[in-house]
Scaffold this motif. Structure first.
Motif, PDB file in Angstrom:
ATOM      1  N   PHE A  67       0.852  -1.310   0.040  1.00 41.74           N
ATOM      2  CA  PHE A  67       0.063  -0.014   0.151  1.00 41.74           C
ATOM      3  C   PHE A  67       1.005   1.276  -0.060  1.00 41.74           C
ATOM      4  N   GLU A  68       2.072   1.059   0.273  1.00 38.67           N
ATOM      5  CA  GLU A  68       3.215   2.167   0.075  1.00 38.67           C
ATOM      6  C   GLU A  68       3.891   2.264  -1.335  1.00 38.67           C
ATOM      7  N   GLY A  69       3.426   1.240  -2.279  1.00 41.11           N
ATOM      8  CA  GLY A  69       4.228   1.131  -3.467  1.00 41.11           C
ATOM      9  C   GLY A  69       5.390  -0.008  -3.462  1.00 41.11           C
ATOM     10  N   GLY A  70       5.534  -0.402  -2.134  1.00 41.27           N
ATOM     11  CA  GLY A  70       6.516  -1.402  -2.071  1.00 41.27           C
ATOM     12  C   GLY A  70       5.819  -3.031  -2.280  1.00 41.27           C
ATOM     13  N   ARG A  71       6.726  -3.997  -1.805  1.00 38.60           N
ATOM     14  CA  ARG A  71       6.289  -5.421  -2.144  1.00 38.60           C
ATOM     15  C   ARG A  71       5.899  -6.214  -0.908  1.00 38.60           C
ATOM     16  N   SER A  72       6.180  -5.550   0.238  1.00 42.67           N
ATOM     17  CA  SER A  72       5.761  -6.470   1.259  1.00 42.67           C
ATOM     18  C   SER A  72       4.045  -6.580   1.606  1.00 42.67           C
ATOM     19  N   ASP A  73       3.649  -7.790   2.003  1.00 44.32           N
ATOM     20  CA  ASP A  73       2.167  -7.831   2.201  1.00 44.32           C
ATOM     21  C   ASP A  73       1.821  -7.509   3.661  1.00 44.32           C
TER      22      ASP A  73
END
Ligand code: NAP
Length: 497
Positions: A67-73
């Motif tokens: 949700f911040e544009g990264g890849r961690s769920d």
């Protein structure tokens, strides 16, 4: 001092280890481990320590959620627990979100785990300066390195970030301001001039964010004697000055970079130019449509600038902005090299902008009889008056029967990618001239040059003028004579690719 951070986008611990070695060899001061990109990290938090252990040097930890544009769920409590672990894992810096991680930022402010907090805020689109300043000050108030990233649709937006850096740096608190994308690149190139704490770069071909320079280039720019040059225009996408001027730099063993800066005419002003010099630019070219505005904003104008009331080259002398016009010499060299004789020749000049002024100056010095044709009668008559010539309305050329020895196009008509790409100059005027010279150099053969050749006329393009005005500008900026053949070759390669 600005530290160079190499962002690593590796999916395995072995990859982090390999890439970090390469990054340090290339001149990085730190590496950024994108923990969110590491495969399996959400399920195996121990990988955080493994990643830290794989780097033999200083490191930044970043765990960006989707949700911040990264890849961690990870979300909510699980995300927070993971970040707590990261903070205690021995990273020199930990990247946190200004908008979400207030609790951790507060704890790190009172120095937990020996890591320095970076309070990041990423805008998803260009925003006004006041809003960027508000977020930046919030980050600084959190006693963190306040890091703001904003996509830039044009270079004026990146200059706004540089202005903000100038306003804020007096406070002596650490910050990072990044303009994303090609037009934001000046904030990376001038990171140390802007006094950014960190400059993020990438390994070749492994860009972690749009516009990142490779680590070697980023580190090289911080070295004493590096030369930062640029081009102010709108548009700049057709320009081949970057490869040409970078070839010039290499030809005299200078390290540096040349950035095409898209500056819409309404944003071109003295403050903008002064800011570019403040943050480290050594020299600037100016192109369509900003040459007359550039003339007005200078503190000192060279003779060639005064003669044309247009400026295509800017540099700084004892804090004063100096304007020159190297187009005059560039055009003189083009016609001399192509053996175009202008003495007593009757010459039709199309256009009445900055380039037309340089062309008319060169032609009147050469003893030509000039007729100016431009779509704005006032611009045409003003230029004709300035160079002691006559003028004719542009629309009349379509049916005129007058003949000329030479016709010179100084408008952008026919430029690749420009809105006038598919327009043509009046065929009638081309047919009624023996020689046709087009200042447009991209494409090498413009549509109007093709028309001239179809009528059996001699036609020359603007490449040689580009190279020669560029050579003169380069000498002004660096005091060195570049290898012109290398400049020509570099420009030609791009035009032919
Ligand atoms: P400028 O100051 O904006 O002047 C452009 C001139 O072209 C103005 O008179 C403008 O008229 C006219 N014009 C634009 N579109 C037109 C159209 N569709 N029909 C008729 N007239 C039109 O720009 P500049 O700096 O002089 O540059 C002009 C061109 O020359 C650019 O393409 C530039 O790349 C090229 N150039 C090449 C070299 C070289 O080294 N080869 C050097 C300098 C310039 P309005 O005022 O009515 O808009």
């Amino acid at each position: 001092m600005t530290l160079v951070v190499a962002s690593l986008v590796e999916r395995s611990i072995a990859g982090v280890s390999r890439s970090s070695k390469k990054a340090f060899e290339a001149g990085a001061d730190l590496v950024e481990i994108r923990l969110d990109i590491l495969r399996g990290i959400d399920a195996h938090p121990n990988l955080v320590q493994d990643a830290r252990g794989a780097v033999d040097g200083a490191a930044v930890a970043t765990l960006r959620s989707t949700f911040e544009g990264g890849r961690s769920d990870l979300k909510g409590g699980a995300r927070r627990a993971m970040l707590e672990r990261v903070v205690d894992s021995g990273f020199e810096y930990t990247d946190l979100e200004l908008a979400r991680d207030a609790h951790l930022l507060k704890e790190l402010g009172s120095s937990r785990g020996g890591t320095k907090a970076i309070a990041s805020y990423h805008f998803s689109r260009p925003v006004a300066k006041a809003l960027v300043r508000q977020r930046l000050e919030k980050g600084l108030a959190a006693r963190a390195v306040a890091k703001i990233a904003m996509p830039c649709a044009n270079a004026a937006q990146a200059v706004m970030l540089a202005e903000l850096a100038g306003d804020i740096s007096a406070k002596g608190k650490p910050f990072v301001l990044i303009g994303m994308g090609a037009q934001g690149q000046l904030t990376r190139v001038c990171a140390s001039g802007m006094r950014s704490e960190l400059a993020y770069a990438c390994l070749p071909g492994k860009e972690a964010a749009p516009g990142q320079l490779d680590v070697r280039t980023q580190a090289g720019l911080a070295k004493h004697g590096s030369v930062i040059l640029g081009l102010i225009g709108h548009p700049v996408s057709h320009s081949v000055s970057r490869p040409m001027q970078e070839a010039a730099l290499r030809s005299v063993d200078l390290n540096g970079i040349y950035l095409p800066l898209d500056i819409p005419p309404e944003r071109m002003n003295r403050r903008l130019v002064a800011t570019l010099f403040d943050i480290g630019f050594r020299g600037l070219n100016v192109t369509i449509p900003n040459k007359q505005k550039a003339y007005r904003l200078c503190d000192i104008r060279s003779e060639s600038a005064r003669n044309t009331a247009a400026v295509n080259t800017l540099h700084l002398q004892k804090g004063k902005i100096v304007g020159e016009n190297t187009d005059v010499k560039g055009f003189q060299q083009l016609i001399s090299l192509k053996k175009v004789r202008v003495k007593n020749a009757r010459i039709l000049v199309i256009g009445a902008g900055g380039a037309a002024r340089a062309v008319c100056k060169a032609l009147s010095d050469g003893g030509a009889e000039i007729v100016v044709a431009a779509r704005r009668p006032k611009a045409a008559s003003d230029l004709a008056k300035a160079c002691g010539s006559s003028w004719t309305p542009y629309p009349a050329l379509g049916t005129a029967t007058e003949t000329y020895d030479i016709m010179v196009n100084t408008t952008p008509i026919g430029t690749k990618g420009a809105k006038d790409e598919l327009s043509n100059l009046p065929e009638n005027a081309i047919k009624n001239s023996r020689i046709f010279v087009d200042l447009v150099y991209n494409p090498s053969t413009t549509p109007s040059m093709a028309v001239a050749r179809r009528f059996g006329r001699t036609a020359h393009g603007g490449l040689e003028m580009l190279v020669r005005q560029g050579e003169e500008a380069f000498k002004i900026w660096t005091g060195k004579s570049p290898d012109v053949s290398k400049m020509r070759l570099a420009a030609r390669r791009v035009l032919e690719s």
